[in-house]
Write an enzyme that holds these catalytic residues in place. Sequence first.
Site, short mmCIF file in Angstrom:
data_model
loop_
_atom_site.label_atom_id
_atom_site.label_comp_id
_atom_site.label_asym_id
_atom_site.label_seq_id
_atom_site.Cartn_x
_atom_site.Cartn_y
_atom_site.Cartn_z
N ASP A 96 2.38 2.02 3.38
CA ASP A 96 3.40 1.12 3.95
C ASP A 96 4.80 1.60 3.62
O ASP A 96 5.75 1.28 4.33
CB ASP A 96 3.32 -0.29 3.31
CG ASP A 96 1.95 -0.89 3.35
OD1 ASP A 96 1.22 -0.59 4.29
OD2 ASP A 96 1.63 -1.68 2.44
N ASP A 111 -9.90 -11.04 12.62
CA ASP A 111 -8.97 -11.33 11.53
C ASP A 111 -7.55 -11.43 12.08
O ASP A 111 -6.89 -10.41 12.29
CB ASP A 111 -9.09 -10.17 10.53
CG ASP A 111 -8.39 -10.44 9.22
OD1 ASP A 111 -7.95 -11.58 9.01
OD2 ASP A 111 -8.28 -9.51 8.41
N HIS A 145 -10.53 -13.91 5.48
CA HIS A 145 -11.79 -13.21 5.20
C HIS A 145 -12.90 -14.21 4.89
O HIS A 145 -14.06 -14.01 5.27
CB HIS A 145 -11.62 -12.25 4.02
CG HIS A 145 -10.61 -11.17 4.26
ND1 HIS A 145 -10.33 -10.20 3.32
CD2 HIS A 145 -9.81 -10.89 5.32
CE1 HIS A 145 -9.41 -9.37 3.79
NE2 HIS A 145 -9.08 -9.77 5.00
N ASP A 159 -4.91 -13.94 -1.14
CA ASP A 159 -4.16 -13.48 0.02
C ASP A 159 -4.12 -14.65 0.97
O ASP A 159 -5.15 -15.12 1.46
CB ASP A 159 -4.85 -12.27 0.67
CG ASP A 159 -4.26 -10.96 0.18
OD1 ASP A 159 -3.46 -11.00 -0.78
OD2 ASP A 159 -4.60 -9.91 0.74
N HIS A 219 0.88 -1.18 0.00
CA HIS A 219 0.00 0.00 0.00
C HIS A 219 0.92 1.23 0.00
O HIS A 219 2.00 1.19 0.58
CB HIS A 219 -0.81 0.15 1.28
CG HIS A 219 -1.69 -0.99 1.68
ND1 HIS A 219 -1.25 -2.08 2.37
CD2 HIS A 219 -3.02 -1.16 1.54
CE1 HIS A 219 -2.27 -2.88 2.63
NE2 HIS A 219 -3.35 -2.36 2.14
N ASP A 225 -4.86 -12.99 10.73
CA ASP A 225 -3.78 -12.87 9.73
C ASP A 225 -2.54 -13.67 10.11
O ASP A 225 -1.41 -13.16 9.99
CB ASP A 225 -3.39 -11.40 9.53
CG ASP A 225 -4.38 -10.62 8.69
OD1 ASP A 225 -5.02 -11.22 7.81
OD2 ASP A 225 -4.52 -9.41 8.92
N ASP A 274 -0.54 -12.38 3.10
CA ASP A 274 -1.12 -11.28 3.87
C ASP A 274 -1.17 -11.77 5.32
O ASP A 274 -2.23 -12.02 5.88
CB ASP A 274 -2.52 -10.94 3.34
CG ASP A 274 -2.99 -9.59 3.85
OD1 ASP A 274 -2.32 -9.04 4.73
OD2 ASP A 274 -4.03 -9.10 3.37
C1 XUL Z 1 -7.16 -6.43 5.43
C2 XUL Z 1 -6.45 -6.91 4.23
C3 XUL Z 1 -5.67 -5.89 3.49
C4 XUL Z 1 -5.72 -6.05 2.01
C5 XUL Z 1 -5.04 -4.94 1.26
O1 XUL Z 1 -7.84 -7.41 6.12
O2 XUL Z 1 -6.48 -8.07 3.90
O3 XUL Z 1 -4.38 -5.97 3.95
O4 XUL Z 1 -5.13 -7.24 1.61
O5 XUL Z 1 -5.54 -3.70 1.57
CO CO Z 2 -5.69 -9.12 2.33
#
Ligand code: XUL
Ligand code: CO
Length: 433
Positions: free
Chosen positions: A102, A305, A269, A294, A99, A307, A337
């Site tokens: 970042d 979430d 997600h 991702d 992004h 991650d 991700d």
């Molecule tokens: C948020 C997410 C983000 C997107 C990019 O949950 O997954 O990092 O991948 O904006």
């Molecule tokens: Co993502």
Amino acid sequence: MTDFFKGIPRITYQGMESDSDFAFRHYNPDEVVMGKPMKDHLRFACAYWHSFAWPGGDPFGGQTFQRPWFDDTMAAAKLKADVAFEMFQILGVPYFCFHDADVRPEGADFAENTRNLQEIVDYFGQKMDDTGLKLLWGTANLFSHRRFMAGAATNPDPDVFAFSAATIKTCMDATIKLGGENYVLWGGREGYETLLNTDMGRERQQAGRMLQMVVDYKHKTGFKGAILIEPKPQEPTKHQYDYDVATVYGFLKDFGLENEVRVNIEQGHAILAGHTFEHELALARELGIFGSIDMNRNDYQSGWDTDQFPNNVPEMALAFYEVLRAGGFTTGGTNFDAKLRRQSLDPEDLILAHVGGMDACAAGLKAAAAMLTDGKLEAARTARYAGWDTDAGKSLMTSDLAKIHDHVVAKGINPEPKSGRQERLENLVNRYL
Ligand code: XUL
Ligand code: CO
């Protein structure tokens, strides 16, 4: 060279007999799987944000990581880039993703944001030339800064819509300049907290118009990459407009974009939406909007979430089975991700997290390829629907209720239920793991 990863070797494939932590046991980039090297199937990418921008906070405490680049200056941004590219090379990943927020210091205004981004894009460009690293996708962070608290495209304030549109333009320009293969839009704050203050119809129209403008800009600039939407059901907003693949497809249809935009599907997600990852992948394939993934792992208890880096090979096998059934990636890839746990302070934790994630994906890919090549699962599926391939079955799809009624009466049709054989198929899958 920085000394951040000092002493950590470049990771190579050493097979199952290796005793080293710093080795791949499954990911063997040039090994051919179903006619294609593993590296071209998986198309791994590292996510800049979690690995280099996330400070290790949670709702009860702030920063745990103390990285030498945690400073909002251009010099720190360049140090961060140096370290990031060192990690990409240690891992041997072909791609990265970022992004705007970042990679560049936050400016005082739009113009300074743009200048900062352009300077770092040039810095990336040089590094990409030197290393052969490629950009899987770029994106704009339209959710962290307080100006986006009520949404970007869906904000009640048109100035925020305009600021967001202008930011997307600069991020698409950056992506194009760096040869990015996709541009992603995750609607971080494109949703609402309470209907009491929300005009949902208007917000949907705003989001649709923004996406149409993104697609227009893609065509105006001649960008050859794919535009991808990343569905997510909740978090940060209570109700997100891009809930899951099915919801996104309905939205795309509504705005005439179903042939222009694909999806970037994230494992965590999918779980938050109450689906499996493979459900989302399979649905995207059936709808013709499968784009990229991702890759991470969500906690099944926490309901938020998390991650985490992927490490569940059976899940990866079912996911890559659907990716292979979709014909594999075209512009897409496997972006991690995923972030460390906040106690994982050491530079080597960052490397080992990716090593494990890459190996879990590679093991899953190999199992998926074996399942597909053996064909037993597909044979069972084909057999289950065989009636639809007969003339009688096919004719039903073009018939009408009255004709079908007469047909049922004339033939005395009286269906006999058949086993779905789920346990047999689950046992079959386990044989490949
Ligand atoms: C948020 C997410 C983000 C997107 C990019 O949950 O997954 O990092 O991948 O904006
Ligand atoms: Co993502």
